[in-house]
Enzyme design. Structure first.
Site, mmCIF file in Angstrom:
data_model
loop_
_atom_site.group_PDB
_atom_site.id
_atom_site.type_symbol
_atom_site.label_atom_id
_atom_site.label_comp_id
_atom_site.label_asym_id
_atom_site.label_seq_id
_atom_site.Cartn_x
_atom_site.Cartn_y
_atom_site.Cartn_z
ATOM 1 N N TRP A 166 0.826 -1.213 0.000
ATOM 2 C CA TRP A 166 0.000 0.000 0.000
ATOM 3 C C TRP A 166 0.853 1.253 0.000
ATOM 4 O O TRP A 166 0.555 2.212 -0.708
ATOM 5 C CB TRP A 166 -0.981 -0.003 1.176
ATOM 6 C CG TRP A 166 -1.928 -1.166 1.107
ATOM 7 C CD1 TRP A 166 -2.078 -2.160 2.025
ATOM 8 C CD2 TRP A 166 -2.855 -1.475 0.045
ATOM 9 N NE1 TRP A 166 -3.021 -3.070 1.604
ATOM 10 C CE2 TRP A 166 -3.505 -2.676 0.404
ATOM 11 C CE3 TRP A 166 -3.169 -0.865 -1.170
ATOM 12 C CZ2 TRP A 166 -4.480 -3.267 -0.418
ATOM 13 C CZ3 TRP A 166 -4.131 -1.454 -1.980
ATOM 14 C CH2 TRP A 166 -4.768 -2.634 -1.602
ATOM 15 N N ASP A 205 -2.012 6.662 6.440
ATOM 16 C CA ASP A 205 -2.995 5.722 5.877
ATOM 17 C C ASP A 205 -3.326 4.760 7.021
ATOM 18 O O ASP A 205 -2.525 3.893 7.374
ATOM 19 C CB ASP A 205 -2.396 4.982 4.687
ATOM 20 C CG ASP A 205 -3.348 3.917 4.121
ATOM 21 O OD1 ASP A 205 -4.413 3.677 4.719
ATOM 22 O OD2 ASP A 205 -3.001 3.325 3.069
ATOM 23 N N LYS A 247 -12.233 -2.221 6.499
ATOM 24 C CA LYS A 247 -11.473 -3.095 7.392
ATOM 25 C C LYS A 247 -12.034 -3.011 8.817
ATOM 26 O O LYS A 247 -12.334 -4.031 9.413
ATOM 27 C CB LYS A 247 -9.988 -2.724 7.391
ATOM 28 C CG LYS A 247 -9.156 -3.380 6.300
ATOM 29 C CD LYS A 247 -9.213 -2.728 4.974
ATOM 30 C CE LYS A 247 -8.463 -3.439 3.888
ATOM 31 N NZ LYS A 247 -7.640 -2.548 3.091
HETATM 32 C C1 LIG Z 1 -7.028 -2.049 1.995
HETATM 33 C C2 LIG Z 1 -6.017 -0.968 2.070
HETATM 34 C C3 LIG Z 1 -5.908 0.024 1.088
HETATM 35 C C4 LIG Z 1 -6.753 0.022 -0.182
HETATM 36 O O1 LIG Z 1 -8.050 0.327 0.088
HETATM 37 P P1 LIG Z 1 -9.144 0.463 -1.085
HETATM 38 O O2 LIG Z 1 -10.340 0.885 -0.322
HETATM 39 O O3 LIG Z 1 -9.272 -0.863 -1.738
HETATM 40 O O4 LIG Z 1 -8.693 1.506 -2.020
HETATM 41 C C5 LIG Z 1 -4.973 1.022 1.270
HETATM 42 N N1 LIG Z 1 -4.180 1.058 2.354
HETATM 43 C C6 LIG Z 1 -4.251 0.104 3.322
HETATM 44 C C7 LIG Z 1 -3.351 0.202 4.499
HETATM 45 C C8 LIG Z 1 -5.163 -0.929 3.207
HETATM 46 O O5 LIG Z 1 -5.243 -1.868 4.161
#
Ligand SMILES: *Cc1c(COP(=O)(O)O)cnc(C)c1O
Length: 360
Positions: A102, A172, A196
């Site tokens: 990511w 993030d 998540k």
């Molecule tokens: C799942 C995830 C993403 C991507 O998320 P999307 O909603 O599919 O764009 C980005 N960063 C982290 C840390 C993630 O776990």
């Protein structure tokens, strides 16, 4: 079929109580005679939902008044572009730490809009640890400094936030928002896809310090400009109304559990149950560096691919599903987000013990 023990990394399991409440309210929300899905986003009833969602999130995370809370779309992936478009506006450069897939994607996207300085990376050991940060490598002129607080795929997390001085820290937080206490004032901006730990896919939350808004790069599309969303209370266009409603139910549920500090204790107990067993097992082992281990995503392996596959198969037959590791890493991964009860993790550990006994 009964509900399974769902260890999915994302979209992840939601609290059963939340799903039951949504089901109860599906056809007729609060005597409105309609579903939340069928409501005007500008109606009084819907405004009450989104305002309450924001209020609850502010309360749970102790978000100060000089931060805006935005409910957006496009997932965390859109934020890989929105962050540079909105914040790379003074010196057109930013610092990033590369701790996994990511972060790597975020770095690549930011590189389209300005200069990216990768301060540190753990790519050399398949991102199994958090690299030590050398402050002398931080660029004092960077417009922001980006980290992925929890690395969903490799099961690592920052135990300590970097001290970036006046440079705004961007996090993030997709896979660990609301899992433990974070002091929001340490960040200039936090973003997280909901699927998540917070709700269904389709909602992405951004928490941003007001003073960082209003200075986007000229060619920023209107939809990608935080200011437009902030000025319109996340109603610059039609927001993902039903997803936000589900987030609100999750926030209410979390508050009933005692809030972030209370769930953090449960999360630590859950992670410890797994790690203690992994550390003492002759068959299974964790793949992340001990000192950097995540409390949300626990990757592990047996002694070989074949045995991994056998374990996954037998686990699934017992109702433990979505334990397969990310396609880039293989092995197993147990994602144990807020909605995962301690008892279920203990059941998984018991099953792993049985599997170990049978495959000595
Ligand atoms: C799942 C995830 C993403 C991507 O998320 P999307 O909603 O599919 O764009 C980005 N960063 C982290 C840390 C993630 O776990």
């Amino acid at each position: 079929m009964e509900r399974v023990y769902n260890f999915s990394a994302g979209p992840g399991a939601l609290p059963e109580a939340v799903l039951a409440k949504a089901q109860k309210e599906l056809l007729n929300y609060d005597n409105t005679g309609m579903s939340v899905m069928e409501m005007s986003h500008r109606s009084k009833d819907y405004m009450a939902i989104i305002e309450s969602a924001e209020q609850l999130l502010r309360e749970l995370m102790q978000v100060p008044d000089n931060y805006k809370v935005l409910f957006l779309q496009g997932g965390a992936t859109s934020q890989f572009a929105m962050v540079p478009l909105n914040l790379m506006n003074r010196n057109n450069k930013a610092d990033y730490v590369d701790t996994g897939v990511w972060s790597t994607k975020a770095i690549k996207e930011a590189g389209r809009y300005g200069k990216v300085n990768v301060v540190a990376s753990s790519a050399d050991k398949t991102f199994s640890y958090i690299p030590k940060l050398d402050q002398s490598k931080f660029d004092l002129g960077a417009d922001y400094f980006h980290i992925t607080t929890n690395n969903t795929i490799y099961g690592t997390r920052f135990n300590e936030l970097p001290n970036t001085g006046k440079v705004p820290l961007v996090g993030d937080m997709s896979s660990d928002i609301l899992s433990k206490y974070y002091d929001v004032t340490n960040f200039g901006l936090i973003y997280a896809g909901a699927q998540k730990n917070m709700g269904p896919a389709g909602v992405c939350v951004v928490i941003v310090k007001e003073e960082l808004l209003g200075n986007a790069i000229d060619f920023t599309p209107a939809m990608m400009n935080y200011k437009n969303h902030a000025d319109n209370g996340s109603m610059f266009n039609t927001p993902p109304t039903y997803g936000i409603y589900l987030c609100k139910l999750v926030y209410e549920w979390l508050k009933e559990q005692g809030g972030v500090e209370a769930i953090a204790k449960v999360n630590i107990d859950k992670a410890n149950a797994l790690y203690e067993y992994l550390d003492n097992s002759e068959l299974f082992s964790g793949t992340a560096a001990k000192e950097d281990r995540s409390i949300m995503n626990v990757p592990f392996i047996t002694k070989g691919h074949q045995l991994d596959d056998q374990f996954l198969k037998e686990a699934a037959a017992k109702g433990f599903v979505n334990l397969k590791g990310h396609r880039t890493t293989g092995g197993m991964r147990a994602s144990i987000y807020n909605a995962m009860p301690l008892l279920t993790v203990q059941k998984l550990v018991d099953f792993m013990k049985q599997f170990e006994q049978a495959n000595k």
